[in-house]
Design an enzyme around this catalytic site. Structure first.
Site, PDB file in Angstrom:
ATOM      1  N   ASP A   1       0.861  -1.180   0.000  1.00 25.86           N
ATOM      2  CA  ASP A   1       0.000   0.000   0.000  1.00 25.86           C
ATOM      3  C   ASP A   1       0.898   1.231   0.000  1.00 25.86           C
ATOM      4  OD1 ASP A   1      -1.794  -2.071   0.523  1.00 25.86           O
ATOM      5  OD2 ASP A   1      -3.057  -0.830   1.809  1.00 25.86           O
TER       6      ASP A   1
ATOM      7  N   LYS B   1     -10.299   0.282  -2.506  1.00 28.60           N
ATOM      8  CA  LYS B   1     -10.209  -0.009  -1.079  1.00 28.60           C
ATOM      9  C   LYS B   1     -10.481   1.246  -0.261  1.00 28.60           C
ATOM     10  CE  LYS B   1      -6.985  -1.401   2.566  1.00 28.60           C
ATOM     11  NZ  LYS B   1      -5.626  -1.848   2.914  1.00 28.60           N
TER      12      LYS B   1
ATOM     13  N   LYS C   1      -6.906   3.250  -3.330  1.00 32.39           N
ATOM     14  CA  LYS C   1      -7.329   3.218  -1.935  1.00 32.39           C
ATOM     15  C   LYS C   1      -7.552   4.644  -1.458  1.00 32.39           C
ATOM     16  CE  LYS C   1      -5.270   1.936   2.548  1.00 32.39           C
ATOM     17  NZ  LYS C   1      -4.193   1.197   3.223  1.00 32.39           N
TER      18      LYS C   1
END
Lengths: 321, 283
Positions: free
Chosen positions: A153, A257, A221
């Site tokens: 991430d 996400k 995300k």
């Protein structure tokens, strides 16, 4: 040059100017329309079998997260054990998709999770601020991949994005993507954190989503969970529109996400309704949709117990992390 | 001539006044059959929300000093006194009591708050103990609040029964979800306005109105409720069976008198657990 190459999509050589031209030609976001649609979808009532399905799906799509400065190997281990057995009273309880930790905890998590099928995701690139030299960010990423992270991430450079230096953001994402390559040539999955709470406008969120997809992110995300405004339903809806349109245009499937601030099963189900209605059922899968959350799991488990036993459950009946 | 304001009341959960999740209400009438107000018909989800609020508030409330809790209860008595006329008018409207009778009931309710306020820092002096043990230890038993209590106020009392239900629960640091009398809910609703303005932390007292039958089974079986006071319920056996599933304390109907200005220490202790501590003496 095939139609999916960045040059073909942007319409020319990738320069800051061409990126700017492309991103600013995206349609503007109708703020009022977006928020009212999100609010409308949020009122839908999900009951009985649909609710059972949604609660299980929410667990399967969860990145169980601990990202605190005070994390210890013991804390990460106990979170991993919780992921392996979320509800000790119910062997049928599904497991979360992944554990999300800082890079230095990857090896600890990997030791416990091994081949259980639960992925280990690591935040990298000077998370959460992203304020470090590119060399440091890349090394951060490589360390995590080397330690066995299945997913990375990364955070984008919001400063560069907001000052219009799109090329810098694009190049950094590409560089991190390359740094995700393992020794055997396979690649760790890359999630690109836009930190929507710092992007100021919905238009910027749409542009950042496209930029991240263009640069090769596998997931987009919302947030780090470290700023005041984290995931919201309108932002989730907007990003789902982006991945849906991207798929229509290029045939490439990108995941979404939302992270930060999703604490109750009720909230999670609202998000799932939006996923189905905006992107479609295809996205109702851990491969294409994840929740970044820490306290959400306990609330979902309590709701599952309520459905199973008929009695309202309480925090005494789930593990405290 | 002016039009009457037809009132629609709300619930009291977590220090706020929300509408019911279900949106349902019932019409409250006086003994003559005249419309008085619309009152919320709380659903089981409202009860669940109230338990969440009560649980969230409990640790802060028990963490306050006993002296401080006593002061808050005393403040409630003061605020109640300030609204005497409204309570008297509402008791008379719903029960047909005379002014003297209604005033007596309000007096008793105020005195009950004051009586309970005094107990907050004395419970442990009276009910705790220093136990003789065969060894070099201090052995001390103290009384701790049980946690979250679901209570059903007596159906036939407007105010004093309600106060004598709530006060013994919260004085020691418990939080409560209380269901008001279905036919006499006005005093409970006005009491929420007193509670909201008397330094009581939000969520320590949560008041639901509606049918006891809709709520009692859910609260009795709720796993995050530590005790149930089923005074104002109609099917106590069923509720005791449900409560037994999670080993809740159950206070049966009629166990304590709730009509006067004096409570009882046993009533307060009914919502407490004994904690015994062993501490080495040295040599």
């Amino acid at each position: 040059m095939t139609k999916n190459e960045p040059e073909a999509i942007v319409g020319g050589k990738i320069t800051n100017l061409s990126l700017r031209r492309w991103l600013h030609s995206l349609p503007g976001v109708d703020k009022v329309g977006l928020e009212s649609r999100a609010a409308g979808l949020g009122t839908r009532s999900i009951k009985t079998t649909s609710k059972t399905w949604a609660l299980d799906a929410a667990i399967k799509m969860m990145d169980l997260t601990t990202l605190e400065g005070m994390d210890t190997p013991e804390r990460v281990r106990s979170l991993c054990l919780k992921a392996l057995t979320p509800d000790p009273t119910d062997p049928d309880c599904p497991r979360p998709a992944a554990i999300c930790v800082y890079g230095d905890m990857v090896s600890v998590a990997k030791q416990i999770l091994g081949k259980s099928g639960i992925y280990v995701a690591a935040v990298a690139t000077a998370f959460p601020s992203g304020r470090a030299s590119v060399a440091v960010k890349l090394q951060d990423t490589k360390d995590a991949v080397k330690a066995g992270a299945d997913e990375i991430d990364m955070v984008i450079d919001r400063g560069a994005f907001l000052s219009g230096n799109y090329l810098e953001v694009y190049k950094q994402i590409q560089a991190v993507k390359n740094a995700c390559t393992r020794a055997d040539g396979s690649k760790a999955h890359l999630k690109v954190i836009l930190e929507t709470g710092e992007l100021q406008t919905y238009d910027n969120i749409r542009r950042a989503s496209y930029l991240a997809m263009l640069a090769g992110g596998d997931f987009i995300k919302t947030s780090t969970g470290k700023v005041t405004v984290n995931a919201t339903i309108p932002i989730n809806l907007l990003m789902l529109q982006a991945v849906r349109d991207w798929y229509d245009q290029t045939g490439v499937l990108i995941g979404v996400k939302p992270a930060g601030g999703i604490r109750t099963a009720k909230d999670a189900i609202k998000y799932l309704v939006v996923v189905k209605e905006v992107a479609g059922e295809r996205w109702l899968s851990p491969d294409l949709f994840r929740f970044g959350a820490s306290s959400l799991l306990n609330d979902v488990l309590m709701q599952r117990q309520k459905l199973k036993t008929g009695n309202y459950s309480g925090p005494d009946y789930v593990t405290v992390d | 001539m002016r039009l009457d304001v037809k009132k629609t009341y709300k619930l009291f959960i977590g220090g706020k006044f929300p509408r019911s999740e279900s949106g349902h209400t019932y019409e409250l009438t006086n003994p003559k059959g005249e419309f008085v107000a619309n009152v919320v018909l709380a659903s089981r989800k409202d009860a669940r929300d109230a338990v969440v609020a009560a649980r969230a508030a409990q640790s802060g409330w028990v963490g306050a000093t006993a002296y401080n809790r006593g002061q808050v209860l005393y403040r409630i008595a003061e605020m109640l006194e300030g609204r005497r006329e409204q309570f008297v008018a509402e008791i008379r409207e719903l029960t047909g009591a005379t002014e003297i009778q209604a005033n007596k009931e309000v007096d008793a309710a105020i005195d009950s708050w004051v009586w309970h306020a005094g107990w907050s820092d004395k419970v442990d002096s009276v009910a705790g103990s220093m136990n003789p043990v065969a060894g070099p230890f201090f052995n001390i038993s103290t009384n701790q609040p049980t946690g979250v209590v679901a209570a059903f106020a007596p159906q036939k009392s407007s105010l004093v029964g309600l106060v004598n239900t709530i006060a013994p629960i919260i004085v020691t640091g418990n939080s409560v979800v209380v269901v008001a009398s279905e036919s006499l809910p006005l005093s409970a609703i006005t009491l929420t306005e007193v509670l909201a303005t008397s330094d009581l932390p939000g969520g320590v007292v949560n008041v639901l109105t509606g049918k006891e039958k809709d709520l009692a089974p859910w609260l009795a079986s709720h796993q995050d409720v530590n005790a149930v006071d089923i005074e104002g319920t109609s099917d106590p056996v069923d509720l005791e069976i449900r409560a037994a599933e999670t080993l809740k304390r159950v206070i049966r109907p009629g166990a304590f008198s709730r009509s006067g200005s004096l409570g009882s220490l046993q009533h307060i202790l009914a919502f407490m657990e004994v904690k015994t501590v062993w501490h080495p003496k040295g040599h």
